[in-house]
Design an enzyme around this catalytic site. Structure first.
Site, PDB file in Angstrom:
ATOM      1  CB  ALA A 185       9.908  -8.825  14.494  1.00  0.00           C
ATOM      2  CE  LYS A 186       5.310 -13.638  10.968  1.00  0.00           C
ATOM      3  NZ  LYS A 186       4.209 -14.027   9.784  1.00  0.00           N
TER       4      LYS A 186
ATOM      5  CB  ALA B 127      16.365 -11.491   6.198  1.00  0.00           C
TER       6      ALA B 127
ATOM      7  CB  ALA C  53      15.987  -1.330  10.636  1.00  0.00           C
ATOM      8  N   GLY C  54      16.352  -1.445   7.442  1.00  0.00           N
ATOM      9  CA  GLY C  54      17.142  -2.056   6.850  1.00  0.00           C
ATOM     10  C   GLY C  54      18.215  -1.266   5.782  1.00  0.00           C
ATOM     11  CG  ASP C  55      18.642   2.885   5.192  1.00  0.00           C
ATOM     12  OD1 ASP C  55      17.830   2.304   4.619  1.00  0.00           O
ATOM     13  OD2 ASP C  55      18.547   3.537   5.897  1.00  0.00           O
TER      14      ASP C  55
ATOM     15  CG  ASN D 201      20.763   6.588   6.176  1.00  0.00           C
ATOM     16  OD1 ASN D 201      21.435   7.182   6.860  1.00  0.00           O
ATOM     17  ND2 ASN D 201      19.059   5.968   6.642  1.00  0.00           N
TER      18      ASN D 201
ATOM     19  CB  SER E  81      10.457  -4.428   3.722  1.00  0.00           C
ATOM     20  OG  SER E  81       9.401  -3.594   3.397  1.00  0.00           O
TER      21      SER E  81
END
Length: 305
Positions: free
Chosen positions: A219-220, A222, A246-248, A34, A185
């Site tokens: 939601a905070k 990075a 999302a993280g990818d 991804n 994360s």
């Protein structure tokens, strides 16, 4: 070129048939796959390495890489089946059941590793490819061959996939020490370092060797921790459809941001400025926001961010 080395698999995503029956639809996926797709769509020169099956799913993976401009010439074609990951969504969060025995990915051995071409200037690794042997040891060996190339690591930890936790932790320790950038994360960070403040855990990881440790906190937004302090980028408000990929996508945006700022080198990362970090975080967050706003791992194209 940024070379993404790690798992390529088929995500079997939950759907409903025309008759109203629960079913699964096959989509190309895998954390590292991804990230490669997202980098290609953002316009970066990107390559992908993982053995790809000769079966129908392997053909689907190659077609997806081609469609997003990802060079997969380093990925050998092998007579082993493709890994499958069946996905269910619980409160919008993805849960996975992996079918990975004797697959193109899992049975990768060091002898199948490619020589890294001079055009490769950065290496990205992570995901489930770092969990099970023999492939995990092969990818770790590839990281040791990086030389003067930037190494970014995102373990993308799946506790339910881990069978030998002590071996996995030991492998991650070595990879973290060898990496220039580590992204986690907040959940992954706590799994690695235990309960406590994110700042404490991130600095503990940075002390092991990486110049930059990036923590995503949903939601905070990075945060990036480096020798100059902490850079922060707030998240964007969107209607979340699901979090697959999302993280990818964030990883791709972060690497693309560094590349565009001229910071994608060992010296550039070691001496990185807050401005460059903030630009990279911003692109990562914006790209990830597009991905979570639509179903499946569907990273944005450059004109969407």
């Amino acid at each position: 070129m940024i070379l993404c080395a790690g798992e390529a698999l088929i995500d079997m995503l939950p759907r409903e048939s025309a008759a109203g029956e629960p079913c699964f639809a096959p989509y190309p996926g895998g954390a590292v796959f991804n990230t490669a797709i997202a980098l290609g769509r953002l316009g970066e020169a990107v390559g992908f390495f993982c053995p790809l099956s000769e079966d129908l799913f392997g053909a689907q993976l190659r077609a997806a890489l081609d469609a997003s401009g990802v060079d997969h010439s380093l990925s050998p074609s092998v007579d082993r089946p493709c890994t499958l990951a069946f996905v269910t969504l619980v409160d919008g969060q993805a849960r996975y059941a992996f079918y990975d025995s004797a697959t193109a990915l899992r049975d990768l051995r060091e002898a199948e590793l490619p020589a890294l071409p001079d055009r490769v200037r950065a290496l990205f690794l992570g995901g489930i490819s770092l969990v099970g042997e023999p492939c995990a040891d092969a990818f770790a060996a590839l990281a040791r061959r990086a030389g003067e190339r930037v190494v970014m690591l995102d373990p993308n930890i799946r506790p339910g996939f881990i069978r030998d936790e002590s071996a996995y932790r030991a492998r991650l320790e070595g990879l973290i020490a060898a990496a220039d950038i580590v992204k986690l994360s907040d959940e992954d960070l706590h799994w690695l370092t235990g309960a406590g403040a994110v700042e404490t855990g991130a600095e503990a990881l940075r002390a092991k060797g990486p110049a930059v440790v990036v923590i995503t906190e949903g939601a905070k937004g990075a945060r990036a921790f480096w020798q100059g302090g902490i850079a922060h980028q707030a998240s964007q408000r969107v209607d979340v459809v699901d979090t697959v990929g999302a993280g990818d996508t964030f990883n791709a945006g972060f690497l693309a941001g560094l590349s565009r700022a001229g910071g994608l080198s060992k010296a550039g990362v070691a001496e990185i400025s807050e401005e460059t970090l903030t630009q990279a975080l911003s692109l990562g967050v914006r790209a990830a926001a597009v991905t979570v706003s639509r179903a499946g791992a569907n990273p944005p194209w450059a004109d969407e961010v």
